[in-house]
Design a protein around this motif. Structure first.
Motif, mmCIF file in Angstrom:
data_model
loop_
_atom_site.group_PDB
_atom_site.id
_atom_site.type_symbol
_atom_site.label_atom_id
_atom_site.label_comp_id
_atom_site.label_asym_id
_atom_site.label_seq_id
_atom_site.Cartn_x
_atom_site.Cartn_y
_atom_site.Cartn_z
ATOM 1 N N ALA A 198 -6.270 66.182 46.151
ATOM 2 C CA ALA A 198 -7.125 65.592 47.166
ATOM 3 C C ALA A 198 -8.515 65.317 46.631
ATOM 4 O O ALA A 198 -9.152 64.308 46.955
ATOM 5 N N GLY A 199 -9.009 66.282 45.766
ATOM 6 C CA GLY A 199 -10.340 66.077 45.191
ATOM 7 C C GLY A 199 -10.359 64.849 44.316
ATOM 8 O O GLY A 199 -11.319 64.091 44.308
ATOM 9 N N THR A 200 -9.295 64.678 43.572
ATOM 10 C CA THR A 200 -9.199 63.514 42.699
ATOM 11 C C THR A 200 -9.152 62.244 43.526
ATOM 12 O O THR A 200 -9.759 61.237 43.188
ATOM 13 N N ALA A 201 -8.412 62.296 44.615
ATOM 14 C CA ALA A 201 -8.241 61.108 45.443
ATOM 15 C C ALA A 201 -9.366 60.936 46.442
ATOM 16 O O ALA A 201 -9.435 59.934 47.133
ATOM 17 N N GLY A 202 -10.191 62.029 46.589
ATOM 18 C CA GLY A 202 -11.280 61.953 47.560
ATOM 19 C C GLY A 202 -10.821 62.077 48.983
ATOM 20 O O GLY A 202 -11.361 61.425 49.870
ATOM 21 N N THR A 203 -9.755 62.932 49.200
ATOM 22 C CA THR A 203 -9.200 63.097 50.556
ATOM 23 C C THR A 203 -9.371 64.528 51.008
ATOM 24 O O THR A 203 -8.411 65.267 51.215
ATOM 25 N N ALA A 204 -10.604 65.010 51.172
ATOM 26 C CA ALA A 204 -10.874 66.394 51.587
ATOM 27 C C ALA A 204 -10.372 66.660 52.986
ATOM 28 O O ALA A 204 -9.940 67.772 53.311
ATOM 29 N N GLY A 205 -10.367 65.644 53.850
ATOM 30 C CA GLY A 205 -9.893 65.847 55.218
ATOM 31 C C GLY A 205 -8.429 66.200 55.252
ATOM 32 O O GLY A 205 -7.991 67.031 56.048
ATOM 33 N N THR A 206 -7.640 65.632 54.371
ATOM 34 C CA THR A 206 -6.212 65.937 54.311
ATOM 35 C C THR A 206 -5.976 67.381 53.904
ATOM 36 O O THR A 206 -5.087 68.059 54.425
ATOM 37 N N VAL A 207 -6.786 67.887 52.976
ATOM 38 C CA VAL A 207 -6.674 69.287 52.547
ATOM 39 C C VAL A 207 -6.946 70.219 53.712
ATOM 40 O O VAL A 207 -6.237 71.211 53.920
ATOM 41 N N GLU A 208 -7.969 69.920 54.502
ATOM 42 C CA GLU A 208 -8.297 70.777 55.642
ATOM 43 C C GLU A 208 -7.162 70.782 56.661
ATOM 44 O O GLU A 208 -6.826 71.812 57.248
ATOM 45 N N GLN A 209 -6.556 69.616 56.885
ATOM 46 C CA GLN A 209 -5.431 69.553 57.819
ATOM 47 C C GLN A 209 -4.249 70.381 57.323
ATOM 48 O O GLN A 209 -3.594 71.092 58.101
ATOM 49 N N GLN A 210 -4.001 70.303 56.020
ATOM 50 C CA GLN A 210 -2.896 71.085 55.460
ATOM 51 C C GLN A 210 -3.170 72.583 55.574
ATOM 52 O O GLN A 210 -2.273 73.368 55.865
ATOM 53 N N GLN A 211 -4.437 72.976 55.329
ATOM 54 C CA GLN A 211 -4.792 74.392 55.467
ATOM 55 C C GLN A 211 -4.605 74.865 56.905
ATOM 56 O O GLN A 211 -4.133 75.988 57.165
ATOM 57 N N LEU A 212 -4.966 74.027 57.869
ATOM 58 C CA LEU A 212 -4.787 74.377 59.278
ATOM 59 C C LEU A 212 -3.303 74.526 59.617
ATOM 60 O O LEU A 212 -2.906 75.463 60.323
ATOM 61 N N LEU A 213 -2.499 73.599 59.113
ATOM 62 C CA LEU A 213 -1.056 73.689 59.356
ATOM 63 C C LEU A 213 -0.470 74.959 58.754
ATOM 64 O O LEU A 213 0.400 75.613 59.345
ATOM 65 N N ILE A 214 -0.940 75.310 57.540
ATOM 66 C CA ILE A 214 -0.450 76.538 56.895
ATOM 67 C C ILE A 214 -0.826 77.764 57.709
ATOM 68 O O ILE A 214 -0.026 78.683 57.911
ATOM 69 N N ALA A 215 -2.096 77.781 58.196
ATOM 70 C CA ALA A 215 -2.548 78.918 59.005
ATOM 71 C C ALA A 215 -1.729 79.044 60.282
ATOM 72 O O ALA A 215 -1.344 80.147 60.699
ATOM 73 N N GLN A 216 -1.444 77.915 60.928
ATOM 74 C CA GLN A 216 -0.631 77.949 62.148
ATOM 75 C C GLN A 216 0.790 78.418 61.850
ATOM 76 O O GLN A 216 1.391 79.172 62.618
ATOM 77 N N SER A 217 1.313 77.977 60.701
ATOM 78 C CA SER A 217 2.659 78.411 60.318
ATOM 79 C C SER A 217 2.717 79.913 60.072
ATOM 80 O O SER A 217 3.661 80.593 60.477
ATOM 81 N N GLN A 218 1.672 80.426 59.397
ATOM 82 C CA GLN A 218 1.626 81.865 59.144
ATOM 83 C C GLN A 218 1.513 82.655 60.455
ATOM 84 O O GLN A 218 2.113 83.721 60.610
#
Length: 237
Positions: A41-61
């Motif tokens: 994401a850093g390479t692609a400049g998509t920090a918002g996507t990383v945050e969404q994935q982290q939120l999904l992981i937290a909800q899954s946990q």
């Protein structure tokens, strides 16, 4: 025997350890996945996507933790039910074993109206022992009209597989309770020792007792009249 609640606690601890280990593995896997995604994401400049994935992981946990907790509670409930049911079954089996001999003892009476100068009028009390063990320390008690406590007499042992008939009579000038001599409701009680325990038997009830009925009451007159073999007797009866 291990305490059932200790077994339940051990089972619960094992389930919790497994749930925690599974949650830890999922967390490590999620961090690895997050790091790789974050680099891309850093390479692609998509920090918002990383945050969404982290939120999904937290909800899954969170959902996994809730599911593990629910499974743990359900497993504990099933274990508790199974163990308590086993305890009840063991108690029933122990009670049946405890009464294996005493439950084969019976007592009943009929009016003993045939009498003479040496055989007083009273009750003909039948004591049936269908067990393969003798009845020890046998005692008969009955209530007398207007007297307290119960009148009683200590008898000889009753052999195995035997029916004995005893004439039992009140002392001179006394009558059995609610009767006129032969008695209609004498509160007849038989006490004896077998199975390593003391028992009290009435025509409709058998109970285990800690001590004998007090022998401070009047003494009954008693004489064995006849003996017969009891049918359907022995260990397998």
């Amino acid at each position: 025997m291990i305490d059932p609640w200790r077994r339940i606690a051990r089972s619960g601890r094992r389930i919790l350890r497994r749930a925690r280990a599974a949650a830890a593995r999922r967390f490590r896997q999620s961090r690895t996945g997050t790091a790789g995604t974050a680099g891309t994401a850093g390479t692609a400049g998509t920090a918002g996507t990383v945050e969404q994935q982290q939120l999904l992981i937290a909800q899954s946990q969170k959902r996994s933790a809730i599911a593990s907790a629910v499974a743990t509670v359900a497993a504990l409930a099933v274990s508790a039910y199974a163990l308590l049911n086993q305890v009840e079954m063991n108690q029933d089996a122990a009670d049946r074993q405890q009464r294996s001999y005493s439950s084969r003892v019976a007592v009943w009476f009929t009016p003993g109206t045939l009498h003479n100068s040496v055989l007083p009028e009273g009750l003909d009390v039948s004591v049936q022992n269908r067990s393969p063990a003798p009845l020890r320390e046998v005692r008969i008690y009955a209530a007398l009209e207007g007297r307290s406590p119960l009148a009683g007499v200590v008898m000889a042992d009753v052999p195995p597989c035997t029916i004995e008939v005893h004439r039992v009579a009140p002392p001179d000038q006394d009558f059995f309770a609610h009767g006129t001599g032969t008695g209609r409701d004498p509160q007849l009680t038989l006490e004896f020792a077998v199975d390593g325990r003391r028992w009290r038997l009435r025509p409709d009830q058998l109970t285990v007792i800690e001590r004998w009925t007090s022998a401070s009451g009047p003494r009954l007159w008693q004489q064995r009249m006849r003996t017969a073999d009891a049918a359907d007797c022995g260990e397998a009866a």
